[in-house]
Scaffold this motif. Structure first.
Motif, PDB file in Angstrom:
ATOM      1  N   UNK A  44     -16.309   9.532  -8.988  1.00  0.00           N
ATOM      2  CA  UNK A  44     -15.956   8.524  -9.984  1.00  0.00           C
ATOM      3  C   UNK A  44     -14.577   7.914  -9.812  1.00  0.00           C
ATOM      4  N   UNK A  45     -13.865   8.245  -8.718  1.00  0.00           N
ATOM      5  CA  UNK A  45     -12.491   7.772  -8.528  1.00  0.00           C
ATOM      6  C   UNK A  45     -12.342   7.132  -7.150  1.00  0.00           C
ATOM      7  N   UNK A  46     -11.609   6.017  -7.099  1.00  0.00           N
ATOM      8  CA  UNK A  46     -11.401   5.377  -5.812  1.00  0.00           C
ATOM      9  C   UNK A  46     -10.841   3.971  -5.944  1.00  0.00           C
ATOM     10  N   UNK A  47     -11.074   3.164  -4.909  1.00  0.00           N
ATOM     11  CA  UNK A  47     -10.535   1.812  -4.800  1.00  0.00           C
ATOM     12  C   UNK A  47     -11.696   0.822  -4.719  1.00  0.00           C
ATOM     13  N   UNK A  48     -11.593  -0.284  -5.440  1.00  0.00           N
ATOM     14  CA  UNK A  48     -12.637  -1.312  -5.433  1.00  0.00           C
ATOM     15  C   UNK A  48     -11.991  -2.658  -5.102  1.00  0.00           C
ATOM     16  N   UNK A  49     -12.599  -3.399  -4.176  1.00  0.00           N
ATOM     17  CA  UNK A  49     -12.170  -4.783  -3.962  1.00  0.00           C
ATOM     18  C   UNK A  49     -13.262  -5.718  -4.473  1.00  0.00           C
TER      19      UNK A  49
ATOM     20  N   UNK B  21       0.833  -1.207   0.000  1.00  0.00           N
ATOM     21  CA  UNK B  21       0.000   0.000   0.000  1.00  0.00           C
ATOM     22  C   UNK B  21       0.871   1.261   0.000  1.00  0.00           C
ATOM     23  N   UNK B  22       1.942   1.246   0.766  1.00  0.00           N
ATOM     24  CA  UNK B  22       2.814   2.428   0.816  1.00  0.00           C
ATOM     25  C   UNK B  22       3.515   2.663  -0.517  1.00  0.00           C
ATOM     26  N   UNK B  23       3.993   1.591  -1.126  1.00  0.00           N
ATOM     27  CA  UNK B  23       4.643   1.739  -2.433  1.00  0.00           C
ATOM     28  C   UNK B  23       3.627   2.156  -3.500  1.00  0.00           C
ATOM     29  N   UNK B  24       2.419   1.593  -3.443  1.00  0.00           N
ATOM     30  CA  UNK B  24       1.419   1.969  -4.423  1.00  0.00           C
ATOM     31  C   UNK B  24       0.945   3.402  -4.197  1.00  0.00           C
ATOM     32  N   UNK B  25       0.883   3.839  -2.938  1.00  0.00           N
ATOM     33  CA  UNK B  25       0.473   5.217  -2.647  1.00  0.00           C
ATOM     34  C   UNK B  25       1.424   6.213  -3.297  1.00  0.00           C
ATOM     35  N   UNK B  26       2.709   5.881  -3.314  1.00  0.00           N
ATOM     36  CA  UNK B  26       3.686   6.754  -3.960  1.00  0.00           C
ATOM     37  C   UNK B  26       3.452   6.808  -5.465  1.00  0.00           C
ATOM     38  N   UNK B  27       3.097   5.654  -6.049  1.00  0.00           N
ATOM     39  CA  UNK B  27       2.799   5.612  -7.479  1.00  0.00           C
ATOM     40  C   UNK B  27       1.515   6.376  -7.787  1.00  0.00           C
ATOM     41  N   UNK B  28       0.533   6.257  -6.907  1.00  0.00           N
ATOM     42  CA  UNK B  28      -0.733   6.981  -7.097  1.00  0.00           C
ATOM     43  C   UNK B  28      -0.485   8.489  -7.083  1.00  0.00           C
ATOM     44  N   UNK B  29       0.324   8.924  -6.156  1.00  0.00           N
ATOM     45  CA  UNK B  29       0.631  10.362  -6.071  1.00  0.00           C
ATOM     46  C   UNK B  29       1.322  10.862  -7.335  1.00  0.00           C
ATOM     47  N   UNK B  30       2.178  10.017  -7.912  1.00  0.00           N
ATOM     48  CA  UNK B  30       2.940  10.425  -9.090  1.00  0.00           C
ATOM     49  C   UNK B  30       2.136  10.333 -10.378  1.00  0.00           C
ATOM     50  N   UNK B  31       1.221   9.359 -10.475  1.00  0.00           N
ATOM     51  CA  UNK B  31       0.561   9.083 -11.754  1.00  0.00           C
ATOM     52  C   UNK B  31      -0.961   9.281 -11.739  1.00  0.00           C
ATOM     53  N   UNK B  32      -1.567   9.371 -10.579  1.00  0.00           N
ATOM     54  CA  UNK B  32      -2.970   9.743 -10.424  1.00  0.00           C
ATOM     55  C   UNK B  32      -3.937   8.885 -11.246  1.00  0.00           C
ATOM     56  N   UNK B  33      -4.041   7.560 -10.985  1.00  0.00           N
ATOM     57  CA  UNK B  33      -5.030   6.726 -11.686  1.00  0.00           C
ATOM     58  C   UNK B  33      -6.440   7.075 -11.225  1.00  0.00           C
ATOM     59  N   UNK B  34      -7.402   6.721 -12.032  1.00  0.00           N
ATOM     60  CA  UNK B  34      -8.796   6.967 -11.656  1.00  0.00           C
ATOM     61  C   UNK B  34      -9.298   5.920 -10.669  1.00  0.00           C
ATOM     62  N   UNK B  35      -9.018   4.652 -10.978  1.00  0.00           N
ATOM     63  CA  UNK B  35      -9.563   3.545 -10.180  1.00  0.00           C
ATOM     64  C   UNK B  35      -8.468   2.514  -9.929  1.00  0.00           C
ATOM     65  N   UNK B  36      -8.401   2.018  -8.702  1.00  0.00           N
ATOM     66  CA  UNK B  36      -7.512   0.902  -8.358  1.00  0.00           C
ATOM     67  C   UNK B  36      -8.404  -0.270  -7.973  1.00  0.00           C
ATOM     68  N   UNK B  37      -8.195  -1.421  -8.616  1.00  0.00           N
ATOM     69  CA  UNK B  37      -9.016  -2.600  -8.356  1.00  0.00           C
ATOM     70  C   UNK B  37      -8.138  -3.689  -7.758  1.00  0.00           C
ATOM     71  N   UNK B  38      -8.603  -4.283  -6.669  1.00  0.00           N
ATOM     72  CA  UNK B  38      -7.862  -5.358  -6.002  1.00  0.00           C
ATOM     73  C   UNK B  38      -8.818  -6.482  -5.653  1.00  0.00           C
ATOM     74  N   UNK B  39      -8.290  -7.656  -5.457  1.00  0.00           N
ATOM     75  CA  UNK B  39      -9.107  -8.774  -5.025  1.00  0.00           C
ATOM     76  C   UNK B  39      -9.425  -8.654  -3.548  1.00  0.00           C
TER      77      UNK B  39
END
Length: 326
Positions: free
Chosen positions: A152-157, A80-98
């Protein structure tokens, strides 16, 4: 950048978790529904290369982040911490996880780190121009609800076995992503790994499941269930009542507090079909039930129900199947 990101979860052996292939398939459909958003897989681990190559069979591009600490520590918070850094840099709309153990940990931590909302335990997701809409089974499966993000932006499991995994027509690319910064949150060490002490076939990916409930009557009654599963080439499942009674290991439990399965055939022996069990097996392609009670809940959603004694019906079925096999 925008787009849809897929969290690629690693199994204990370093391979890609099956659930991530389902999530990746869903992400491609979601991208097509929402106007062709880019789909990118993110794999974070001590050695992400193998899992990244597997994930590339499902999405156009995969980024890897090598993080040695995940080798002997719980991966959710670290990823989560590593992905948070990527999110800050690249700003995706949606992150999907199982919605597995790591995916749930990651989603919660990533939400706290980025301020993005979470749509948890989706059983389906569809795309719209205004963002994704997730479908959820709530109150033990008694209600089906739809939820969406305000912006319209966020995280989905996504719950296991909600989607049938299908590789893309063309394999995607794999490249390393640069992530800066230190890990600030506590890392939880893994002190031991314990494998389930059972020789039973796994129900997770079984095409055929023969399941027993309270009507089986006891541990001896599961011998018939096991014999049917063996001759059908399937796995043995059970309700919570059977597991709580000590008749069968928890690893075989299906339902709200057990596993969610999606076999081609689900043979329910002595199972009433309470909603807590239904939510774990209702996506089976064909459900056949054997029960004494014609008014049992399972009669309302089974494709076929045989009214009768499960021992008599089960033994007759077993004799027929054995006769056909030689």
């Amino acid at each position: 950048m925008g787009g849809i990101w897929v969290h690629g979860e690693l199994a204990a052996d370093g391979s890609l978790a099956k659930l991530s292939t389902e999530v990746a398939t869903l992400a491609r459909v979601l991208a097509a529904d929402s106007g062709g958003s880019e789909v990118t897989g993110i794999v974070i681990g001590a050695d992400p290369s193998g899992a990244a190559k597997e994930l590339a069979a499902y999405v156009p591009a995969v980024w890897t982040v090598t993080e040695p600490l995940t080798g002997d520590h719980a991966g959710g918070m670290i990823a989560a911490q590593r992905m948070a850094a990527l999110v800050e840099a690249h700003d995706p709309d949606v992150i999907v996880a199982g919605a597995g153990p790591e995916g749930r940990d990651l989603a919660g931590a990533l939400s706290a780190l980025t301020g993005r909302g979470v749509l948890a335990n989706a059983t389906a997701v569809r795309g719209t121009p205004d963002g994704p809409i997730a479908t959820h089974s709530v109150f033990g499966g008694k209600l089906i609800t739809d939820s969406a993000f305000v912006d319209g932006r966020g995280i989905i499991t996504v719950r296991p076995n909600s989607v049938t995994a299908e590789p893309a027509d063309k394999a995607g690319t794999v490249e390393a992503a640069a992530v800066s910064g230190e890990l600030e949150q506590p890392a939880v060490p893994i002190v031991d790994r314990i494998e389930a002490a059972t020789k039973a076939a796994s129900i997770d990916d079984a095409r055929i499941i023969v399941a027993g409930g309270r009507g089986v009557g006891g541990p001896d009654g599961f011998k018939l269930i096991e014999d049917l599963a063996k001759v059908l080439g399937g796995a043995v499942g059970a309700t919570r009542a059977a597991v709580d009674s000590g008749w069968i290991p928890y690893s075989q439990q299906i339902g709200q507090t057990g596993k969610i399965v999606k076999p081609q055939l689900y043979l329910a022996m002595g199972i009433s079909g309470a909603i807590q069990h239904k939510v774990g097996m209702q996506t089976a392609s064909t459900i056949i039930a054997v029960n004494r009670d014609p008014d049992s809940p399972i009669a309302d959603f089974a494709d076929m129900i045989v009214i009768g004694d499960l021992v008599a019906v089960g033994n007759a079925l077993l004799a027929q199947l054995r006769g056909r096999s030689g």
